[in-house]
Motif scaffolding. Structure first.
Motif, PDB file in Angstrom:
ATOM      1  N   GLU A 144     -23.061  12.598   3.242  1.00 29.30           N
ATOM      2  CA  GLU A 144     -21.691  12.992   2.952  1.00 29.30           C
ATOM      3  C   GLU A 144     -20.796  11.811   2.635  1.00 29.30           C
ATOM      4  O   GLU A 144     -19.679  11.732   3.080  1.00 29.30           O
ATOM      5  CB  GLU A 144     -21.127  13.764   4.135  1.00 29.30           C
ATOM      6  CG  GLU A 144     -21.311  13.024   5.438  1.00 29.30           C
ATOM      7  CD  GLU A 144     -20.929  13.833   6.642  1.00 29.30           C
ATOM      8  OE1 GLU A 144     -20.129  13.312   7.423  1.00 29.30           O
ATOM      9  OE2 GLU A 144     -21.405  14.950   6.806  1.00 29.30           O
ATOM     10  N   GLY A 145     -21.273  10.916   1.844  1.00 23.53           N
ATOM     11  CA  GLY A 145     -20.503   9.720   1.626  1.00 23.53           C
ATOM     12  C   GLY A 145     -19.748   9.604   0.325  1.00 23.53           C
ATOM     13  O   GLY A 145     -18.710   8.977   0.273  1.00 23.53           O
ATOM     14  N   GLN A 146     -20.212  10.199  -0.727  1.00 21.63           N
ATOM     15  CA  GLN A 146     -19.671   9.910  -2.043  1.00 21.63           C
ATOM     16  C   GLN A 146     -18.187  10.236  -2.172  1.00 21.63           C
ATOM     17  O   GLN A 146     -17.396   9.384  -2.561  1.00 21.63           O
ATOM     18  CB  GLN A 146     -20.471  10.657  -3.106  1.00 21.63           C
ATOM     19  CG  GLN A 146     -20.171  10.182  -4.502  1.00 21.63           C
ATOM     20  CD  GLN A 146     -21.093  10.804  -5.516  1.00 21.63           C
ATOM     21  OE1 GLN A 146     -21.669  11.856  -5.294  1.00 21.63           O
ATOM     22  NE2 GLN A 146     -21.247  10.158  -6.640  1.00 21.63           N
ATOM     23  N   VAL A 147     -17.777  11.417  -1.839  1.00 26.40           N
ATOM     24  CA  VAL A 147     -16.376  11.797  -1.978  1.00 26.40           C
ATOM     25  C   VAL A 147     -15.506  11.016  -1.001  1.00 26.40           C
ATOM     26  O   VAL A 147     -14.452  10.485  -1.366  1.00 26.40           O
ATOM     27  CB  VAL A 147     -16.188  13.318  -1.776  1.00 26.40           C
ATOM     28  CG1 VAL A 147     -14.711  13.684  -1.741  1.00 26.40           C
ATOM     29  CG2 VAL A 147     -16.893  14.080  -2.889  1.00 26.40           C
ATOM     30  N   ILE A 148     -15.955  10.908   0.245  1.00 23.21           N
ATOM     31  CA  ILE A 148     -15.191  10.163   1.245  1.00 23.21           C
ATOM     32  C   ILE A 148     -15.025   8.717   0.799  1.00 23.21           C
ATOM     33  O   ILE A 148     -13.932   8.155   0.898  1.00 23.21           O
ATOM     34  CB  ILE A 148     -15.877  10.239   2.624  1.00 23.21           C
ATOM     35  CG1 ILE A 148     -15.785  11.668   3.153  1.00 23.21           C
ATOM     36  CG2 ILE A 148     -15.242   9.263   3.604  1.00 23.21           C
ATOM     37  CD1 ILE A 148     -16.615  11.926   4.390  1.00 23.21           C
ATOM     38  N   ASP A 149     -16.063   8.105   0.296  1.00 17.10           N
ATOM     39  CA  ASP A 149     -15.978   6.722  -0.142  1.00 17.10           C
ATOM     40  C   ASP A 149     -15.006   6.557  -1.304  1.00 17.10           C
ATOM     41  O   ASP A 149     -14.252   5.590  -1.360  1.00 17.10           O
ATOM     42  CB  ASP A 149     -17.357   6.192  -0.535  1.00 17.10           C
ATOM     43  CG  ASP A 149     -18.268   5.990   0.664  1.00 17.10           C
ATOM     44  OD1 ASP A 149     -17.752   5.922   1.801  1.00 17.10           O
ATOM     45  OD2 ASP A 149     -19.485   5.917   0.464  1.00 17.10           O
ATOM     46  N   MET A 150     -15.001   7.510  -2.234  1.00 20.32           N
ATOM     47  CA  MET A 150     -14.071   7.426  -3.360  1.00 20.32           C
ATOM     48  C   MET A 150     -12.630   7.544  -2.877  1.00 20.32           C
ATOM     49  O   MET A 150     -11.765   6.767  -3.272  1.00 20.32           O
ATOM     50  CB  MET A 150     -14.374   8.520  -4.393  1.00 20.32           C
ATOM     51  CG  MET A 150     -15.607   8.262  -5.210  1.00 20.32           C
ATOM     52  SD  MET A 150     -15.810   9.409  -6.592  1.00 20.32           S
ATOM     53  CE  MET A 150     -15.945  10.976  -5.771  1.00 20.32           C
ATOM     54  N   VAL A 151     -12.369   8.500  -2.028  1.00 21.18           N
ATOM     55  CA  VAL A 151     -11.010   8.737  -1.541  1.00 21.18           C
ATOM     56  C   VAL A 151     -10.517   7.561  -0.718  1.00 21.18           C
ATOM     57  O   VAL A 151      -9.348   7.177  -0.796  1.00 21.18           O
ATOM     58  CB  VAL A 151     -10.930  10.056  -0.740  1.00 21.18           C
ATOM     59  CG1 VAL A 151      -9.578  10.225  -0.075  1.00 21.18           C
ATOM     60  CG2 VAL A 151     -11.216  11.245  -1.648  1.00 21.18           C
ATOM     61  N   ARG A 152     -11.376   6.983   0.049  1.00 19.81           N
ATOM     62  CA  ARG A 152     -11.011   5.863   0.917  1.00 19.81           C
ATOM     63  C   ARG A 152     -10.424   4.695   0.122  1.00 19.81           C
ATOM     64  O   ARG A 152      -9.596   3.946   0.624  1.00 19.81           O
ATOM     65  CB  ARG A 152     -12.243   5.418   1.691  1.00 19.81           C
ATOM     66  CG  ARG A 152     -11.956   4.516   2.843  1.00 19.81           C
ATOM     67  CD  ARG A 152     -13.155   4.404   3.701  1.00 19.81           C
ATOM     68  NE  ARG A 152     -14.030   3.371   3.161  1.00 19.81           N
ATOM     69  CZ  ARG A 152     -15.156   3.011   3.702  1.00 19.81           C
ATOM     70  NH1 ARG A 152     -15.593   3.602   4.772  1.00 19.81           N
ATOM     71  NH2 ARG A 152     -15.881   2.062   3.178  1.00 19.81           N
ATOM     72  N   HIS A 153     -10.806   4.543  -1.135  1.00 21.25           N
ATOM     73  CA  HIS A 153     -10.349   3.423  -1.944  1.00 21.25           C
ATOM     74  C   HIS A 153      -9.101   3.734  -2.768  1.00 21.25           C
ATOM     75  O   HIS A 153      -8.632   2.883  -3.519  1.00 21.25           O
ATOM     76  CB  HIS A 153     -11.474   2.936  -2.850  1.00 21.25           C
ATOM     77  CG  HIS A 153     -12.659   2.415  -2.098  1.00 21.25           C
ATOM     78  ND1 HIS A 153     -12.579   1.870  -0.840  1.00 21.25           N
ATOM     79  CD2 HIS A 153     -13.960   2.337  -2.420  1.00 21.25           C
ATOM     80  CE1 HIS A 153     -13.766   1.493  -0.429  1.00 21.25           C
ATOM     81  NE2 HIS A 153     -14.626   1.766  -1.361  1.00 21.25           N
ATOM     82  N   LEU A 154      -8.575   4.947  -2.621  1.00 18.18           N
ATOM     83  CA  LEU A 154      -7.354   5.310  -3.332  1.00 18.18           C
ATOM     84  C   LEU A 154      -6.130   4.853  -2.544  1.00 18.18           C
ATOM     85  O   LEU A 154      -6.186   4.711  -1.327  1.00 18.18           O
ATOM     86  CB  LEU A 154      -7.290   6.833  -3.518  1.00 18.18           C
ATOM     87  CG  LEU A 154      -8.420   7.473  -4.315  1.00 18.18           C
ATOM     88  CD1 LEU A 154      -8.267   8.993  -4.303  1.00 18.18           C
ATOM     89  CD2 LEU A 154      -8.453   6.953  -5.741  1.00 18.18           C
ATOM     90  N   ASN A 155      -5.010   4.700  -3.248  1.00 17.06           N
ATOM     91  CA  ASN A 155      -3.786   4.374  -2.532  1.00 17.06           C
ATOM     92  C   ASN A 155      -3.239   5.650  -1.885  1.00 17.06           C
ATOM     93  O   ASN A 155      -3.749   6.759  -2.107  1.00 17.06           O
ATOM     94  CB  ASN A 155      -2.751   3.695  -3.446  1.00 17.06           C
ATOM     95  CG  ASN A 155      -2.230   4.616  -4.538  1.00 17.06           C
ATOM     96  OD1 ASN A 155      -1.996   5.806  -4.338  1.00 17.06           O
ATOM     97  ND2 ASN A 155      -2.034   4.057  -5.720  1.00 17.06           N
ATOM     98  N   GLU A 156      -2.200   5.504  -1.084  1.00 21.18           N
ATOM     99  CA  GLU A 156      -1.674   6.632  -0.302  1.00 21.18           C
ATOM    100  C   GLU A 156      -1.229   7.797  -1.191  1.00 21.18           C
ATOM    101  O   GLU A 156      -1.504   8.955  -0.892  1.00 21.18           O
ATOM    102  CB  GLU A 156      -0.505   6.139   0.557  1.00 21.18           C
ATOM    103  CG  GLU A 156      -0.080   7.127   1.611  1.00 21.18           C
ATOM    104  CD  GLU A 156       0.945   6.538   2.557  1.00 21.18           C
ATOM    105  OE1 GLU A 156       1.807   7.307   2.990  1.00 21.18           O
ATOM    106  OE2 GLU A 156       0.875   5.334   2.847  1.00 21.18           O
ATOM    107  N   ARG A 157      -0.571   7.495  -2.283  1.00 25.50           N
ATOM    108  CA  ARG A 157      -0.094   8.563  -3.200  1.00 25.50           C
ATOM    109  C   ARG A 157      -1.278   9.321  -3.820  1.00 25.50           C
ATOM    110  O   ARG A 157      -1.274  10.546  -3.909  1.00 25.50           O
ATOM    111  CB  ARG A 157       0.777   7.938  -4.281  1.00 25.50           C
ATOM    112  CG  ARG A 157       1.416   8.963  -5.188  1.00 25.50           C
ATOM    113  CD  ARG A 157       2.482   8.324  -6.069  1.00 25.50           C
ATOM    114  NE  ARG A 157       3.100   9.336  -6.871  1.00 25.50           N
ATOM    115  CZ  ARG A 157       3.234   9.253  -8.181  1.00 25.50           C
ATOM    116  NH1 ARG A 157       2.816   8.179  -8.827  1.00 25.50           N
ATOM    117  NH2 ARG A 157       3.797  10.218  -8.863  1.00 25.50           N
ATOM    118  N   GLU A 158      -2.295   8.581  -4.239  1.00 26.12           N
ATOM    119  CA  GLU A 158      -3.477   9.209  -4.822  1.00 26.12           C
ATOM    120  C   GLU A 158      -4.210  10.058  -3.776  1.00 26.12           C
ATOM    121  O   GLU A 158      -4.689  11.158  -4.092  1.00 26.12           O
ATOM    122  CB  GLU A 158      -4.411   8.141  -5.386  1.00 26.12           C
ATOM    123  CG  GLU A 158      -3.836   7.406  -6.579  1.00 26.12           C
ATOM    124  CD  GLU A 158      -4.603   6.137  -6.930  1.00 26.12           C
ATOM    125  OE1 GLU A 158      -4.596   5.766  -8.118  1.00 26.12           O
ATOM    126  OE2 GLU A 158      -5.194   5.510  -6.029  1.00 26.12           O
TER     127      GLU A 158
END
Length: 111
Positions: free
Chosen positions: A78-92
């Motif tokens: 379960e890493g792909q989506v979580i990893d992508m979101v983790r690197h977004l800024n707060e607004r994203e």
């Protein structure tokens, strides 16, 4: 020791590291509370030796994840989506959260 499933081995493998590489990185931290042999790391990975907060912090640093992920998330499942979101800024991240809430509400799309 804990009954909770731990994912130390999975995180090591996801980071493409051998036990020897991890032990070398731990030794470089010069902390006597960290494992210094492949055998001790193996015992941690297999749940035969209890882990400490310090060990989780060190391993998370080596694997590039958060300490809680080592005991709460299997990176192979379960890493792909979580990893992508983790690197977004707060607004994203807020936009992603709104989109997911829209999907869960049955809209299928938040657009």
């Amino acid at each position: 020791m804990t009954d909770k499933r731990i994912y130390l081995k999975e995180w090591r493998k996801a980071a493409h590291k051998t036990q020897a590489q991890v032990v070398a990185a731990l030794e470089a931290m010069e902390d006597p509370n960290l494992p210094t042999t492949e055998a001790s790391l193996s015992r941690l990975e297999n749940g035969k030796q209890p882990y400490s907060e310090r060990v989780l912090l060190a391993l998370a640093d080596i694997y590039g994840c958060e300490p809680w992920e080592l005991i709460g998330r299997n990176p192979r499942k379960e890493g792909q989506v979580i990893d992508m979101v983790r690197h977004l800024n707060e607004r994203e991240q807020e936009k992603v959260r709104a989109y997911i809430e829209g999907m869960r509400a049955g809209g299928g799309s938040a657009a």
